[in-house]
Every structure is written in structure tokens, then in C-alpha cells.
Design a protein around this motif. Sequence first.
Motif, PDB file in Angstrom:
ATOM      1  N   GLN A 218       0.822  -1.209   0.000  1.00 53.67           N
ATOM      2  CA  GLN A 218       0.000   0.000   0.000  1.00 53.67           C
ATOM      3  C   GLN A 218       0.860   1.263   0.000  1.00 53.67           C
ATOM      4  OE1 GLN A 218      -2.558  -0.529   3.388  1.00 53.67           O
ATOM      5  NE2 GLN A 218      -3.646  -2.274   2.474  1.00 53.67           N
ATOM      6  N   GLY A 219       2.013   1.197   0.661  1.00 56.43           N
ATOM      7  CA  GLY A 219       2.892   2.364   0.700  1.00 56.43           C
ATOM      8  C   GLY A 219       3.910   2.397  -0.410  1.00 56.43           C
ATOM      9  N   PHE A 220       3.898   1.416  -1.261  1.00 53.98           N
ATOM     10  CA  PHE A 220       4.901   1.304  -2.329  1.00 53.98           C
ATOM     11  C   PHE A 220       4.344   1.884  -3.624  1.00 53.98           C
ATOM     12  CE2 PHE A 220       6.486  -0.951  -6.056  1.00 53.98           C
ATOM     13  CZ  PHE A 220       7.853  -0.839  -5.889  1.00 53.98           C
ATOM     14  N   PRO A 221       5.153   2.648  -4.355  1.00 54.51           N
ATOM     15  CA  PRO A 221       6.473   3.160  -3.972  1.00 54.51           C
ATOM     16  C   PRO A 221       6.336   4.556  -3.375  1.00 54.51           C
ATOM     17  CG  PRO A 221       6.127   3.497  -6.308  1.00 54.51           C
ATOM     18  CD  PRO A 221       4.864   2.883  -5.793  1.00 54.51           C
ATOM     19  N   ASP A 222       7.206   4.887  -2.464  1.00 53.60           N
ATOM     20  CA  ASP A 222       7.199   6.234  -1.877  1.00 53.60           C
ATOM     21  C   ASP A 222       8.482   6.990  -2.214  1.00 53.60           C
ATOM     22  OD1 ASP A 222       9.071   4.984  -0.294  1.00 53.60           O
ATOM     23  OD2 ASP A 222       7.905   5.086   1.560  1.00 53.60           O
TER      24      ASP A 222
ATOM     25  N   ALA B 281       6.832   4.860 -14.766  1.00 53.46           N
ATOM     26  CA  ALA B 281       6.781   5.959 -13.793  1.00 53.46           C
ATOM     27  C   ALA B 281       5.377   6.550 -13.708  1.00 53.46           C
ATOM     28  CB  ALA B 281       7.792   7.042 -14.177  1.00 53.46           C
ATOM     29  N   ALA B 282       4.730   6.683 -14.841  1.00 52.71           N
ATOM     30  CA  ALA B 282       3.368   7.222 -14.854  1.00 52.71           C
ATOM     31  C   ALA B 282       2.401   6.302 -14.113  1.00 52.71           C
ATOM     32  CB  ALA B 282       2.901   7.422 -16.296  1.00 52.71           C
ATOM     33  N   GLN B 283       2.611   4.995 -14.210  1.00 48.99           N
ATOM     34  CA  GLN B 283       1.744   4.037 -13.529  1.00 48.99           C
ATOM     35  C   GLN B 283       2.008   4.001 -12.019  1.00 48.99           C
ATOM     36  OE1 GLN B 283      -0.804   2.320 -14.748  1.00 48.99           O
ATOM     37  NE2 GLN B 283      -0.486   3.079 -16.837  1.00 48.99           N
ATOM     38  N   LEU B 284       3.282   4.126 -11.624  1.00 46.79           N
ATOM     39  CA  LEU B 284       3.638   4.021 -10.213  1.00 46.79           C
ATOM     40  C   LEU B 284       3.519   5.343  -9.461  1.00 46.79           C
ATOM     41  CD1 LEU B 284       6.817   1.727 -10.433  1.00 46.79           C
ATOM     42  CD2 LEU B 284       4.486   1.060  -9.808  1.00 46.79           C
ATOM     43  N   GLY B 285       3.523   6.457 -10.192  1.00 50.00           N
ATOM     44  CA  GLY B 285       3.462   7.754  -9.527  1.00 50.00           C
ATOM     45  C   GLY B 285       4.783   8.170  -8.910  1.00 50.00           C
ATOM     46  N   GLN B 286       5.867   7.536  -9.313  1.00 48.54           N
ATOM     47  CA  GLN B 286       7.213   7.871  -8.855  1.00 48.54           C
ATOM     48  C   GLN B 286       8.169   7.775 -10.033  1.00 48.54           C
ATOM     49  OE1 GLN B 286       8.437   8.937  -6.005  1.00 48.54           O
ATOM     50  NE2 GLN B 286       6.641   8.694  -4.661  1.00 48.54           N
ATOM     51  N   PRO B 287       9.253   8.557 -10.024  1.00 53.47           N
ATOM     52  CA  PRO B 287      10.220   8.462 -11.118  1.00 53.47           C
ATOM     53  C   PRO B 287      10.842   7.068 -11.199  1.00 53.47           C
ATOM     54  CG  PRO B 287      10.617  10.422  -9.778  1.00 53.47           C
ATOM     55  CD  PRO B 287       9.622   9.594  -9.036  1.00 53.47           C
ATOM     56  N   VAL B 288      11.160   6.649 -12.409  1.00 51.16           N
ATOM     57  CA  VAL B 288      11.931   5.420 -12.633  1.00 51.16           C
ATOM     58  C   VAL B 288      13.263   5.846 -13.238  1.00 51.16           C
ATOM     59  CG1 VAL B 288      12.089   3.257 -13.906  1.00 51.16           C
ATOM     60  CG2 VAL B 288       9.898   3.970 -12.911  1.00 51.16           C
TER      61      VAL B 288
ATOM     62  N   ALA C 157      20.710  -6.825  -4.346  1.00 50.12           N
ATOM     63  CA  ALA C 157      20.004  -5.664  -3.797  1.00 50.12           C
ATOM     64  C   ALA C 157      18.917  -6.095  -2.819  1.00 50.12           C
ATOM     65  CB  ALA C 157      19.389  -4.843  -4.931  1.00 50.12           C
ATOM     66  N   LYS C 158      18.473  -5.170  -2.010  1.00 51.37           N
ATOM     67  CA  LYS C 158      17.380  -5.429  -1.072  1.00 51.37           C
ATOM     68  C   LYS C 158      16.105  -5.730  -1.859  1.00 51.37           C
ATOM     69  CE  LYS C 158      15.003  -3.407   2.930  1.00 51.37           C
ATOM     70  NZ  LYS C 158      14.889  -2.205   3.791  1.00 51.37           N
ATOM     71  N   PRO C 159      15.408  -6.806  -1.537  1.00 52.94           N
ATOM     72  CA  PRO C 159      14.206  -7.169  -2.300  1.00 52.94           C
ATOM     73  C   PRO C 159      12.976  -6.377  -1.857  1.00 52.94           C
ATOM     74  CG  PRO C 159      14.613  -8.824  -0.619  1.00 52.94           C
ATOM     75  CD  PRO C 159      15.763  -7.843  -0.529  1.00 52.94           C
ATOM     76  N   ASP C 160      12.982  -5.090  -2.160  1.00 53.32           N
ATOM     77  CA  ASP C 160      11.882  -4.229  -1.727  1.00 53.32           C
ATOM     78  C   ASP C 160      11.132  -3.588  -2.897  1.00 53.32           C
ATOM     79  OD1 ASP C 160      13.827  -2.480  -2.624  1.00 53.32           O
ATOM     80  OD2 ASP C 160      14.178  -1.522  -0.678  1.00 53.32           O
ATOM     81  N   GLY C 161      11.544  -3.925  -4.130  1.00 54.82           N
ATOM     82  CA  GLY C 161      10.864  -3.379  -5.302  1.00 54.82           C
ATOM     83  C   GLY C 161      11.462  -2.099  -5.838  1.00 54.82           C
ATOM     84  N   TYR C 162      12.464  -1.563  -5.155  1.00 56.10           N
ATOM     85  CA  TYR C 162      13.041  -0.291  -5.589  1.00 56.10           C
ATOM     86  C   TYR C 162      14.258  -0.471  -6.496  1.00 56.10           C
ATOM     87  CZ  TYR C 162       9.941   2.079  -2.356  1.00 56.10           C
ATOM     88  OH  TYR C 162       8.823   2.562  -1.724  1.00 56.10           O
ATOM     89  N   THR C 163      14.705  -1.703  -6.672  1.00 49.86           N
ATOM     90  CA  THR C 163      15.814  -1.980  -7.588  1.00 49.86           C
ATOM     91  C   THR C 163      15.384  -3.110  -8.508  1.00 49.86           C
ATOM     92  OG1 THR C 163      17.410  -1.367  -5.866  1.00 49.86           O
ATOM     93  CG2 THR C 163      18.258  -2.531  -7.791  1.00 49.86           C
ATOM     94  N   LEU C 164      15.279  -2.800  -9.796  1.00 49.90           N
ATOM     95  CA  LEU C 164      14.823  -3.766 -10.794  1.00 49.90           C
ATOM     96  C   LEU C 164      15.893  -3.931 -11.871  1.00 49.90           C
ATOM     97  CD1 LEU C 164      11.181  -2.395 -11.269  1.00 49.90           C
ATOM     98  CD2 LEU C 164      11.928  -4.231  -9.728  1.00 49.90           C
ATOM     99  N   LEU C 165      15.796  -5.010 -12.615  1.00 47.37           N
ATOM    100  CA  LEU C 165      16.751  -5.302 -13.687  1.00 47.37           C
ATOM    101  C   LEU C 165      16.026  -5.415 -15.010  1.00 47.37           C
ATOM    102  CD1 LEU C 165      19.655  -6.311 -14.611  1.00 47.37           C
ATOM    103  CD2 LEU C 165      18.762  -8.629 -14.236  1.00 47.37           C
ATOM    104  N   LEU C 166      16.577  -4.760 -16.036  1.00 48.25           N
ATOM    105  CA  LEU C 166      16.130  -5.057 -17.391  1.00 48.25           C
ATOM    106  C   LEU C 166      16.947  -6.280 -17.824  1.00 48.25           C
ATOM    107  CD1 LEU C 166      14.320  -3.776 -19.775  1.00 48.25           C
ATOM    108  CD2 LEU C 166      16.543  -3.487 -20.832  1.00 48.25           C
ATOM    109  N   GLY C 167      16.387  -7.456 -17.593  1.00 48.24           N
ATOM    110  CA  GLY C 167      17.090  -8.686 -17.897  1.00 48.24           C
ATOM    111  C   GLY C 167      16.922  -9.072 -19.350  1.00 48.24           C
TER     112      GLY C 167
END
Length: 322
Positions: free
Chosen positions: A25-29, A56-63, A83-93
Motif C-alpha cells: 500500500q505504501g509502495f512506492p514512496d 513511472a506514470a503508472q507508479l506515480g514515482q520516477p523510474v 540488492a534489497k528485495p523491496d521493489g526499488y531496484t529492478l533489472l532489465l534482464g
Amino acid sequence: MNLPRTLLAGLLLVAAGIAAPALAQGFPDRPVTLVVPYPAGGSADILARTVGQKLAAQLGQPVVVENKGGAGTAIGARFVAEAKPDGYTLLLGTVSSQAINPAMSKVGYDPVKDFVPVSALASIPFVLVAHPGAPYGSVAELLAAARQAPGSISYASAGPGTSNHLAGEMLASAAKLKLLHVPYRGSAPALADVLAGHVPLMFDLQTTSLPNIATHKLKPLAVTGSRRSPLLPDVPTVAESGLPGFEVSAWFGVFAPAKLPPPVLRQLSAAMAKVLEEPALAQRLREIGAEPDPRNAAQFTAYVGEEAGKYAAVVKTAGLAP
């Protein structure tokens, strides 16, 4: 106050159950980082920046797109795996980071155990192209010629262990024949020698093949995707040409570190699904020779596992020791 152990255990389970939805619910801030395991400027970088703006438009935060090239794709992929598995670090695999490179060398991460697929993105097929002077105009004619003179027909690649090298190994294995691999230091010099007629064949990305096909500097024998390319509708697939099940493509997807909380994973996957529904994105993908990948998260997860197994088997069969 001392609580009975059974009551305390129950309260902890309830708290854990509340924490995960609260995280979603608080993601992403804060901004989300999308790591590209390549230098800036290539197809992966262009794709990441295009998708990043939409996400970014979908999440409401910059990517924020961060390029971490080097060691093939290992540096960027390993960074995200750790990286910490919190959703704030993603990979274009890519097929390289998640399947080929781990099969070829010690990359410091497990492409299946250390990541969770968030979403498929796109794929770019290869085209088996020949110099116009080559004496074969189809895969069937090529295979017939290769069987008559085993090991005499050569194909160029961007180097040992690259996608176009392994595509050639897969073709030879599927057809039960031998081709001569000629490695170069990159796709550009390999393609230059095919254009010059020094080497007759190459599995080239559709993106770079199209201009040379249009000007008749190369002739396409087949595309390597599971279906014909909309950009080359008259060119058959390798599978259609007598080798059923043959498929090789440069695919892209978004991955997160393993152990990402399920609510966050669902939120990211849902956001990516909306991004991929946008017609403008599909048009942009086609401009770089790519096609949107229709697989959902579960299908993509299964596909990534299959690809990792497929390339590990190709590397073993070809004797390409890590």
C-alpha cells in the motif's frame, strides 16, 4: 507482561500478514531504479528508457535508468541480485543475462534462484542472412549443401558464446550436421565481412538486418522466432523450414531480486501489464525491430527457466566449457 507462547506466536503471524499488504500500500514512496546491464545507447538502453517513462506514470514515482555494463551482463545483473528485495531496484534482464552468460561462465548469481520475473517485455528475432552470392536461397538448400561438405560452410558471430554463435550451434545440432564458426570481436565486424562476401552466413538481429535486406545487400533465409515477423512476413521461420521447435530470440524482461514480497510483485506486474497495453509503446518497440511479448508473469517465469536450461544444454553439447 509475559504472554503465553501460543498467543505470542499468533500475534507475530498476524503482524507478518499485515506487514506485507502495508508495504504494497505504501509502495512506492520514492524513485525506483531500473538497472540496464549494458552501456547507454543500445537496444536494451532505449527499451529501458521507453518503458521507464511509462512505468513511472503508472507508479506515480520516477523510474531512474542506471547503466551498469561490464563483464558481459554480469555486473549489472549481480548488482540487482544482491540488492534489497523491496521493489526499488529492478533489472532489465535479457536472454544474455538470464540464460546465456550464466551457462558460459561463473557470473556470481543464479539466474533462476536469485531473481523473480516481474514482466516480459519484448523480443527481437534473429534473421539467418546470407550474402547475395551464396549458392543457397533457403534453409533447406543450406542444410543440403552442409551435408554434402561437412564443416565447409562457415557463419560469422559476434564472438564465442554470443547469441548468434549459439544460434548456429543450435542449428547444427538440430540438423545433425557441422558448420564452421568464425568468431569476431563484435557484431559490426562480423556483419561487415558477411556483406563483403568473406563469410557467407550470419544470424543477425532483425534490427540491423532490415536495412541490408531492403537494399538487397543480404538475402534472408529464415527468421528464428516462433512465428513469422510482421516486418518480414514473406520470410519463413527456421521451424517452418524443416527444424520444428527451433526458436532463438533476443528477449527482454523486468526482474526483481528474489524474495520480493508478493504484494509488491503483484503491484509491479500489474503496472507493467498496463504499460504493455499502450499502443504507443508497441509502436516504439516495432521502430527498433522488437515485438511486445504477450506472456503473463507466470508464463514468463516458466519461459525463463526453459531458456536457461536450453542454453546450458547447448553450451554443454557444443563443448563450450565455462
